[in-house]
Structures are given as C-alpha cells and as structure tokens.
Design a protein around this motif. Structure first.
Motif: not given
Length: 301
Positions: A3-11
């Motif tokens: 319910w509490d997530a983070f996002i990684t962006c592999a650019v």
C-alpha cells in the motif's frame, strides 16, 4: 498488496533502442534530464546507465557518469541515484563452431575494481549488482557474473557504504543472493529487483513471479518489472505481489502500440495505476528512510 510503494525509473539502458524511439536519452545531458523528468513525475529512484554520445552504445566511462550525476545533484529534484554496475561482464562467443577467440564486438570483460570505478568515484546512494550469469536473449551473448566476481563486487560496495540493489533474473540468482547474505556481504535492508521476461531468464507469468517472491530472503525490500509490453501491467502486478515498481525506457519504449513513450509518461502511468489501486507513492525522503540510505548531496566539480 503493497500500500506504500516507490517507483524506480530506468531511464536508458544499453540496447539498440534509440532508432525506434527518439526519446531514448543518449548524451549525459539528456540522461540527466530524463532522470529529472522521471523524478518530477513521481519516481523516487533513477537507475542510470550511460552511453557513448557518438555511437549510442553502452559505456563505462567514469566522466560520462560524473556529468550525469553532477547535473542530477545540481537540479531542484531530490531523486535517489542508482548507478548500474552491470557493465564489464559482457561475453560474446566467436560462433557455434568456433567459440574462441571471443567476438570483440560486444565483449567487455573487466575486473571488479574497474566495473565499480564510477561507483567508487561518485558514491551514489545505490548501485546494482547482477546476481548471476545467464544466456541473455539470442545469439552468443552471455551475461557473465561469477560467484567470485560477485563476492568481490559486493565486498567493495559494502566497504563504500553504497546500498546494493541485487538484480535477480532467475531462481538460481536468489540462491546465490542468499549465500552472499549468509557470508555477511550484503547488509540489511536487503534490496532486490526481480527482472522478469528476459530471454532466457525467468518468464513474466504470475506463477513464476510469485515463486520468486515466495523465495525472497526474509525481510527483503523488492521491486519487480517486466520488459516490453508487460512493463505497464507489472506496475499493478508488483504491487499485488507486495513489491515496488520499476518502469522506464531501458525496459520498454512504448506507451501504447506504435506510440513512443517518454520516461515521464511511463512514470505518470505507473503512478495512476498505483493510486487507482489505493496505494500511496513514496517520495525520496521516505524511501531513504525505508532503505537506510546515506544521502549524497551537492554537485560535482
């Protein structure tokens, strides 16, 4: 469900994708700009490769990494920097009948210290360690990460005070990850990225994903992604499995059929997906606390 997530962006990765999508960043300025764009869209972590600005091919040049990191740290974003340490383990055989000598086009094999030269110089908060070898897609390419190499890299990263993100491409990689933990080479909290759908690693079906999740080290904080068209569905799949999200042009260059994506658009789509499921997206400060990261601040000379 997480319910509490983070996002990684592999650019940007190292694949030959820029000809298919003009938004794939190549130069240090463009790569840094893509990371900043992703952060403003909701990504807490930017996963960084660099490319040769002349050829567009993947590179290990410390000066290229330094320029990217300097630009990101000098920006008005607080995004967490995650540098790849996967370069330098690329082995391409000479052919099926004559595997040796190795094919010089694509082969890039160097020692642990050289693979981590940019990490040593720049001290990001996170760097990746690919936890095993595998046949990677078609042809004669092998992603090569021996147990001895991984032990040396893990020890070096640990000594630098950088958090390793252990990239797991198949079930056997989890076995080796657990061994490194038992040997005291990976500190808590253990951070794992489940990399799905890459030939010939773990397929991206739900049963395989959950088999991997059910075999994670106790207490591990994990993210999961799939390449290609399954990247965006995996924003939901990862949350349902209890993990965090990774998107970005390294793994998928399309927003929809025939529509080239930007990194910001992919992050925005992931944010909408997560929030529509009732999840909350964590910002960089909360992720630093969750992962016990030592914040690196300031620009580089």
């Amino acid at each position: 469900m997480n319910w509490d997530a983070f996002i990684t962006c592999a650019v940007t990765g190292v694949g030959d994708s820029q000809g298919k999508n003009p938004h794939v960043p190549i130069t240090p300025e463009a790569i840094a700009g893509a990371a900043i764009e992703a952060a403003r869209a909701g990504a807490a972590i930017a996963h960084i490769h660099v490319r040769d600005p002349e050829t567009g091919r993947g590179a290990r040049d410390v000066s290229l990494y330094a320029e990217v990191v300097r630009r990101i740290r000098a920006s008005d974003t607080d995004v967490i920097i995650n540098l790849t340490a996967g370069m330098g383990g690329d082995l391409v055989l000479g052919g099926v009948e004559q595997p040796l000598p190795l094919n010089p086009r694509g082969t890039d094999m160097v020692g642990a210290e050289e693979r981590l030269a940019h990490v040593t110089a720049l001290l990001p908060e996170i760097c990746t360690i690919d936890c095993g070898s595998m046949n990677f897609a078609e042809g004669d390419y092998v992603m090569t990460n021996t147990p001895g190499m991984l032990r040396a890299m893990a020890a070096r990263v640990q000594g630098l005070g950088v958090r390793p993100e252990i990239e797991v491409f198949d079930t056997g990689h989890l076995v080796l990850c657990k061994q490194l933990i038992r040997e005291g080479l990976i500190d808590d909290p253990v951070m794992i990225q489940l990399c799905m759908g890459i030939p010939y690693g773990a397929p991206d079906d739900p049963q395989t994903l959950m088999a991997m999740v059910n075999n994670l080290p106790p207490g591990a904080i994990f993210s999961a992604f799939s390449i290609g068209r399954m990247q965006l569905p995996y924003a939901a799949m990862a949350l349902l499995a209890g993990g965090n999200i990774r998107v970005g042009l390294e793994d998928n260059i399309w927003l929809a059929r025939g529509v080239p994506a930007t990194n910001g658009q992919l992050v925005e789509r992931a944010v909408r997906t997560a929030e529509s499921m009732g999840a909350r997206i964590l910002g960089p400060a909360e992720v630093r606390a969750k992962l016990a990261l030592e914040k690196r601040i300031g620009s580089l000379a």
